[in-house]
Design an enzyme around this catalytic site. Structure first.
Site, PDB file in Angstrom:
ATOM      1  N   ASN A  12       0.849  -1.192   0.000  1.00  0.00           N
ATOM      2  CA  ASN A  12       0.000   0.000   0.000  1.00  0.00           C
ATOM      3  C   ASN A  12       0.892   1.253   0.000  1.00  0.00           C
ATOM      4  OD1 ASN A  12      -1.414   2.273   1.140  1.00  0.00           O
ATOM      5  ND2 ASN A  12      -3.082   0.887   1.666  1.00  0.00           N
ATOM      6  N   ASP A  14      -0.148   4.497   0.021  1.00  0.00           N
ATOM      7  CA  ASP A  14      -0.842   5.721   0.468  1.00  0.00           C
ATOM      8  C   ASP A  14       0.089   6.703   1.176  1.00  0.00           C
ATOM      9  OD1 ASP A  14      -3.163   4.520  -0.371  1.00  0.00           O
ATOM     10  OD2 ASP A  14      -3.998   4.207   1.624  1.00  0.00           O
ATOM     11  N   ARG A  23       4.043  18.777   1.734  1.00  0.00           N
ATOM     12  CA  ARG A  23       4.610  19.997   1.128  1.00  0.00           C
ATOM     13  C   ARG A  23       3.910  20.352  -0.188  1.00  0.00           C
ATOM     14  NH1 ARG A  23      10.074  21.538   2.886  1.00  0.00           N
ATOM     15  NH2 ARG A  23       9.784  21.533   5.125  1.00  0.00           N
ATOM     16  N   ARG A  50      -9.316   8.374  -0.896  1.00  0.00           N
ATOM     17  CA  ARG A  50     -10.282   8.797   0.119  1.00  0.00           C
ATOM     18  C   ARG A  50     -11.081   9.978  -0.396  1.00  0.00           C
ATOM     19  NH1 ARG A  50      -8.922   6.703   5.589  1.00  0.00           N
ATOM     20  NH2 ARG A  50     -10.614   8.046   6.253  1.00  0.00           N
ATOM     21  N   ARG A  54      -6.808  12.915   1.115  1.00  0.00           N
ATOM     22  CA  ARG A  54      -5.725  13.313   2.020  1.00  0.00           C
ATOM     23  C   ARG A  54      -4.369  12.721   1.629  1.00  0.00           C
ATOM     24  NH1 ARG A  54      -7.438  10.131   7.489  1.00  0.00           N
ATOM     25  NH2 ARG A  54      -9.356  11.281   7.100  1.00  0.00           N
ATOM     26  N   THR A 105      -7.286   6.531  10.237  1.00  0.00           N
ATOM     27  CA  THR A 105      -7.122   5.518   9.200  1.00  0.00           C
ATOM     28  C   THR A 105      -8.434   4.742   9.156  1.00  0.00           C
ATOM     29  OG1 THR A 105      -5.817   3.596   8.515  1.00  0.00           O
ATOM     30  CG2 THR A 105      -6.004   3.972  10.882  1.00  0.00           C
ATOM     31  N   GLU A 156     -11.461  -9.059   2.761  1.00  0.00           N
ATOM     32  CA  GLU A 156     -10.186  -8.767   3.411  1.00  0.00           C
ATOM     33  C   GLU A 156     -10.474  -8.645   4.899  1.00  0.00           C
ATOM     34  OE1 GLU A 156      -7.452  -6.030   1.582  1.00  0.00           O
ATOM     35  OE2 GLU A 156      -6.720  -5.373   3.539  1.00  0.00           O
ATOM     36  N   HIS A 199      -4.120  -4.481   7.548  1.00  0.00           N
ATOM     37  CA  HIS A 199      -4.209  -3.351   8.464  1.00  0.00           C
ATOM     38  C   HIS A 199      -3.332  -3.570   9.686  1.00  0.00           C
ATOM     39  CE1 HIS A 199      -5.583   0.334  10.263  1.00  0.00           C
ATOM     40  NE2 HIS A 199      -6.145   0.612   9.111  1.00  0.00           N
ATOM     41  N   GLY A 200      -2.336  -2.702   9.791  1.00  0.00           N
ATOM     42  CA  GLY A 200      -1.468  -2.701  10.963  1.00  0.00           C
ATOM     43  C   GLY A 200      -0.426  -3.805  10.988  1.00  0.00           C
ATOM     44  N   GLY A 221       0.961  -1.429   4.378  1.00  0.00           N
ATOM     45  CA  GLY A 221       1.466  -0.127   3.964  1.00  0.00           C
ATOM     46  C   GLY A 221       2.259   0.624   5.018  1.00  0.00           C
ATOM     47  N   TYR A 222       1.570   1.050   6.040  1.00  0.00           N
ATOM     48  CA  TYR A 222       2.140   2.018   6.984  1.00  0.00           C
ATOM     49  C   TYR A 222       3.470   1.553   7.580  1.00  0.00           C
ATOM     50  CZ  TYR A 222       2.177   5.534  10.654  1.00  0.00           C
ATOM     51  OH  TYR A 222       2.527   6.571  11.470  1.00  0.00           O
TER      52      TYR A 222
HETATM   53  N1  PXP Z   1      -6.117  -2.973   3.793  1.00  0.00           N
HETATM   54  C1  PXP Z   1      -7.060  -2.023   3.867  1.00  0.00           C
HETATM   55  C2  PXP Z   1      -8.437  -2.344   3.381  1.00  0.00           C
HETATM   56  C3  PXP Z   1      -6.764  -0.730   4.360  1.00  0.00           C
HETATM   57  O1  PXP Z   1      -7.718   0.217   4.418  1.00  0.00           O
HETATM   58  C4  PXP Z   1      -5.434  -0.460   4.755  1.00  0.00           C
HETATM   59  C5  PXP Z   1      -5.079   0.905   5.233  1.00  0.00           C
HETATM   60  O2  PXP Z   1      -5.196   1.817   4.193  1.00  0.00           O
HETATM   61  C6  PXP Z   1      -4.480  -1.477   4.648  1.00  0.00           C
HETATM   62  C7  PXP Z   1      -4.850  -2.735   4.189  1.00  0.00           C
HETATM   63  C8  PXP Z   1      -3.057  -1.271   5.016  1.00  0.00           C
HETATM   64  O3  PXP Z   1      -2.945  -0.987   6.376  1.00  0.00           O
HETATM   65  P1  PXP Z   1      -1.583  -0.490   6.960  1.00  0.00           P
HETATM   66  O4  PXP Z   1      -1.244   0.784   6.245  1.00  0.00           O
HETATM   67  O5  PXP Z   1      -1.863  -0.300   8.404  1.00  0.00           O
HETATM   68  O6  PXP Z   1      -0.560  -1.560   6.682  1.00  0.00           O
END
Ligand code: PXP
Length: 255
Positions: A12, A14, A23, A50, A54, A105, A156, A199-200, A221-222
């Site tokens: 991900n 994002d 910036r 989104r 953002r 998030t 998911e 997620h996470g 992602g994060y």
């Molecule tokens: N899957 C979904 C559906 C999400 O909304 C997100 C966060 O945008 C992720 C995966 C990835 O989560 P993270 O950025 O915490 O790894």
């Protein structure tokens, strides 16, 4: 000993856009990150357009679709506006997520049970357009059964509550959330759904969840973008893949 199906890594991007937007310039470019992640071994790219733009913007989605060689997973809220953009972009997959402007998030899963009437036409229209629909839901039996009933091919599983509990070292909560994921993944597969998770996730939780045979894709992602600041994105993708491979090789009895 059964052979586990391969586990795909969706990266991900994002938060590359989050940094760029701080910036309001052009760098760092999420498309460049996507190309590098793919070169390092990612199986697909995920990006969330989104409503408030953002991080990812409309032209990021257009460029991702045009420039990457692996599947694009377009995350979005189930709104007419987003559906129009997604259908014009033509991604491999759309992951429908809940969205509230005030959240940091995506904080919880979709309430597929409560919103079945509203979601059904989105699922149908995406199915008809040949876009693989995934519903981002908690590993809750009622939500899973409704996802199957609405003919979404994929769910998911939201791993956020489990990952937060692991990071907080709240063992009881981590174990109960983990058990929810284990039984949810099994139920989803038996209902005919393809199972993804995200997620996470970090190296520890990705390794553990990789041992669940029903799960065929992780979207992360994060944590990866944070790691990339220190060791580079290529190394982060290699390390995440290694963690997933270690987990996948661990034969567990979750079958
Ligand atoms: N899957 C979904 C559906 C999400 O909304 C997100 C966060 O945008 C992720 C995966 C990835 O989560 P993270 O950025 O915490 O790894």
């Amino acid at each position: 000993m059964s052979v586990l199906p391969p586990l795909r890594l969706g990266v991900n991007v994002d938060h590359v856009a989050t940094l760029r937007n701080a910036r309001n310039g052009r760098a760092p470019d999420p498309v460049r990150a996507a190309l590098l992640a793919i070169e390092a071994g990612a199986d697909g790219i995920t990006a969330h357009l989104r409503e408030d733009r953002r991080h990812i913007r409309d032209d990021d989605m257009t460029r991702l679709k045009a420039e990457i060689s692996k599947p694009l997973n377009f995350e979005m809220a189930a709104t007419e506006d987003m559906l129009r953009i997604a259908l014009a972009t033509g991604p491999h997959a759309v992951c429908l997520v809940p969205e509230r402007r005030e959240e940091l998030t995506t904080e919880g899963g979709l309430d597929v049970v409560g919103q079945q009437k509203a979601l059904a036409p989105f699922i149908t229209r995406l199915n008809d357009a040949g876009v693989r629909v995934s519903l981002f839901i908690a590993a809750d039996p009622a939500q899973i059964e409704m996802a199957a009933k609405l003919r979404a091919p994929v769910i998911e599983i939201h791993t956020g509550a489990w990952c937060d509990a692991v990071v907080a070292d709240d063992k009881a909560k981590a174990e109960s959330e983990w058990q929810r994921i284990v039984s949810g993944a099994a139920l989803a597969q038996s209902a005919g759904l393809e199972v993804h998770a995200g997620h996470g996730l970090d190296y520890v939780t990705a390794e553990k969840i990789a041992a669940l045979p029903q799960i065929v894709e992780l979207n992360i992602g994060y944590f990866m973008m944070g790691e990339a600041m220190f060791v580079g994105l290529t190394q982060t993708v290699l390390d995440m893949r290694a963690a997933m491979d270690r987990g996948r090789k661990t034969l567990r009895t979750y079958l």
